[in-house]
Design a protein around this motif. Sequence first.
Motif, PDB file in Angstrom:
ATOM      1  N   LYS A   1      21.168  46.279  55.953  1.00 38.95           N
ATOM      2  CA  LYS A   1      19.882  46.263  56.074  1.00 38.95           C
ATOM      3  C   LYS A   1      19.222  45.590  56.875  1.00 38.95           C
ATOM      4  CE  LYS A   1      19.534  47.674  51.244  1.00 38.95           C
ATOM      5  NZ  LYS A   1      18.802  47.511  49.800  1.00 38.95           N
ATOM      6  N   GLU A   2      17.969  45.731  57.306  1.00 38.36           N
ATOM      7  CA  GLU A   2      17.232  44.942  58.330  1.00 38.36           C
ATOM      8  C   GLU A   2      15.860  44.498  57.643  1.00 38.36           C
ATOM      9  OE1 GLU A   2      16.119  47.616  61.242  1.00 38.36           O
ATOM     10  OE2 GLU A   2      17.883  47.744  62.249  1.00 38.36           O
ATOM     11  N   GLU A   3      15.828  42.893  58.123  1.00 33.66           N
ATOM     12  CA  GLU A   3      14.848  41.947  57.264  1.00 33.66           C
ATOM     13  C   GLU A   3      13.917  41.742  58.591  1.00 33.66           C
ATOM     14  OE1 GLU A   3      14.363  38.101  54.900  1.00 33.66           O
ATOM     15  OE2 GLU A   3      16.161  38.686  55.749  1.00 33.66           O
TER      16      GLU A   3
ATOM     17  N   THR B   1      19.710  41.360  60.806  1.00 33.12           N
ATOM     18  CA  THR B   1      20.689  42.325  60.010  1.00 33.12           C
ATOM     19  C   THR B   1      21.484  41.494  59.097  1.00 33.12           C
ATOM     20  OG1 THR B   1      20.648  43.701  61.967  1.00 33.12           O
ATOM     21  CG2 THR B   1      22.361  44.222  60.238  1.00 33.12           C
ATOM     22  N   TYR B   2      21.371  41.976  57.804  1.00 36.65           N
ATOM     23  CA  TYR B   2      22.378  41.348  56.952  1.00 36.65           C
ATOM     24  C   TYR B   2      23.137  42.320  55.955  1.00 36.65           C
ATOM     25  CZ  TYR B   2      18.623  42.580  53.433  1.00 36.65           C
ATOM     26  OH  TYR B   2      17.610  43.206  52.728  1.00 36.65           O
TER      27      TYR B   2
ATOM     28  N   LYS C   1      11.772  39.193  60.094  1.00 35.59           N
ATOM     29  CA  LYS C   1      11.733  37.607  60.132  1.00 35.59           C
ATOM     30  C   LYS C   1      10.369  37.136  60.689  1.00 35.59           C
ATOM     31  CE  LYS C   1      14.172  35.439  58.362  1.00 35.59           C
ATOM     32  NZ  LYS C   1      14.413  35.234  56.832  1.00 35.59           N
TER      33      LYS C   1
END
Length: 227
Positions: free
Chosen positions: A149-151, A130-131, A153
């Motif tokens: 937002k979510e990334e 989450t960033y 990885k």
Amino acid sequence: MARRRSQQPAAAQPPVVDANAANASSGYFFAGAMVLIAILIPWYFELPLNFDVTDREFNPLVFVPVVFAVIGLYALPKAIRDTLRVRKFGATTLQAGPARPGGHFEGLVRSSRDLSPSGDYTVLLRCIRTYRVGGPIVNTIAEDKSTYKEELKYQEKLVVPRGSVQSSAGIPFAFAIPADALPSNGPPVYERQHGNVRWILTVTAPMPGVDYYAVFAIDMRRSGQNN
């Protein structure tokens, strides 16, 4: 790349129960809270339920409780679906070795009763970060707000043929974790916190009616790292 190793996990941790029952309980609580707020707002603020925008007495705040009610009703079907899964499949347990960057994460997922899926089992391991986008940062104006937002990885999928296993005995999996994989940081559920990293293991299979689905939070820790 994921690959099947042994039927028994090395240095296994205590079995962990899947999150379907907990997700159902929290889903009902969340949906109920949203609907309750939707009911209390008109009562507390004495808002007339007038949705005629051409009326001089129309107050646009009347749509606020509608939004809360819609959110609650949107969350309710997922809670019901999780409940149906618990009733149909019972509890699923995970027995696995430790999850470490640069190592092998392997184990078994056991259903409480034998399953007869119409397709193969899919075991999916994901790392989600989450960033924050936008403020609050230095010199931003008060109106600036943060969005999160979510990334994705890391993601690896393993398909286990349905005819090769007995689900109550265990669905095996093994993943080779990259050495540069991010360790867990924060709770396993979504949280509006910059830099939160969570690892999730899901096991799915097509079934008549409600599909089989089990989800587990994985604690990915570097060697010697404490909680």
